[in-house]
Design a protein around this motif. Sequence first.
Motif, short mmCIF file in Angstrom:
data_model
loop_
_atom_site.label_atom_id
_atom_site.label_comp_id
_atom_site.label_asym_id
_atom_site.label_seq_id
_atom_site.Cartn_x
_atom_site.Cartn_y
_atom_site.Cartn_z
N GLY A 172 0.83 -1.20 0.00
CA GLY A 172 0.00 0.00 0.00
C GLY A 172 0.86 1.24 0.00
O GLY A 172 1.99 1.24 -0.48
N GLU A 173 0.33 2.32 0.54
CA GLU A 173 1.06 3.57 0.55
C GLU A 173 2.22 3.55 1.55
O GLU A 173 2.24 2.74 2.48
N ILE A 174 3.17 4.43 1.34
CA ILE A 174 4.33 4.57 2.21
C ILE A 174 4.12 5.78 3.10
O ILE A 174 4.00 6.91 2.61
N CYS A 175 4.07 5.55 4.40
CA CYS A 175 3.79 6.63 5.35
C CYS A 175 4.96 6.94 6.27
O CYS A 175 4.95 7.97 6.95
N GLU A 176 5.95 6.06 6.33
CA GLU A 176 7.07 6.24 7.25
C GLU A 176 8.38 6.20 6.48
O GLU A 176 8.44 5.74 5.34
N LEU A 177 9.45 6.63 7.15
CA LEU A 177 10.78 6.54 6.56
C LEU A 177 11.21 5.08 6.44
O LEU A 177 10.76 4.23 7.20
N PRO A 178 12.09 4.77 5.50
CA PRO A 178 12.55 3.39 5.35
C PRO A 178 13.51 3.00 6.46
O PRO A 178 14.00 3.84 7.20
N PHE A 179 13.76 1.69 6.59
CA PHE A 179 14.89 1.26 7.40
C PHE A 179 15.67 0.21 6.62
O PHE A 179 15.19 -0.31 5.61
#
Length: 330
Positions: free
Chosen positions: A307-314
């Motif tokens: 789905g959508e990306i709402c947070e920073l990656p890790f």
Amino acid sequence: MGKLLCDSTAVAETTFQPSSPALHWRDTNGASLEAVDLLDQSVTTTTTTTWEDVIGLEDQQRRHLQKLQAKGVLWKHPGDDNKASAHSSPPRSVVFRLSHGGEVSPDGNCLFTASQRAMMARDIDARELRRRTVRRFSEDFESGSDEEKEVINDAIRHMYSPDLKSGWGIHVVQEVKLLAKKEDRVNLDSVIEELVQLGMQREMAGESIYKERCIPVNDGPSWAKYMSISGSTDDEYDIITLQYTEEGLLSIDENREGHAAAFGDDIAIECLATEFKREIYVVQAHGSDAMVDEENCVFFLPHRPRGEICELPFFLFMKGTGNGQIMYQL
């Protein structure tokens, strides 16, 4: 879809930090981009370990990782590429600095332990991350179309129930994963022993009974059972592993103590990404045994949420070997 294996005697988590504001990146349009101070995001590390102090790295890998740490890694939100209006919000771009984040126990829970630490999710432990990963998979699998389910089933069969008539040009050893209910282990041992008493070799007897009475990991529902296994006494199933060469059965890992856990694979990483609405990058390092030069010895394998990306990656650091295996590395 590939498999992630954790064979090393030590495992490590790698985190990324925002680079120093003194560092600049130049994006594809030639504009200078300053590193972002994440303030409330708390993307920090609690270790002062440098890549110079990390054992198990080849010189070319160490040099490349040090360059990444000094220069930083630019991440742009995928949604920014679709912004066509002049009134759109500013691009969400961040420069991260690659830093070693500390050791993780080398058990089958290493993916989930490393992810928990990389996300700094203090209120969630590795076992809860495993449960949420399996739950996310099951919900998405059940809601998928028949075509989507078949694609997933094919990938699972390829990883855990491979066709032993093919694939030998790539693999020297192939593994078949089976699930045995803990409550059935005594009966399974008893039947195997009966065949041994009748003159059958023990490994041949074990292969026959396990394949007849255990659950193969070859579709979505069986993958969910498999990935739920954390190596604890609370697990419903034990993992049985049959190893084959092109000549036939090589060995059986009967896992009699029930301590084996299911290592996270690409499907699990994508489910984690979906559950937390953030990208997960596997930072993979290959060395001289894989015959790659220094500029290509470290690369990034992205896993995007559905789905959508709402947070920073890790980011999770892994080290590859020349025979194709991948391991989390100190």
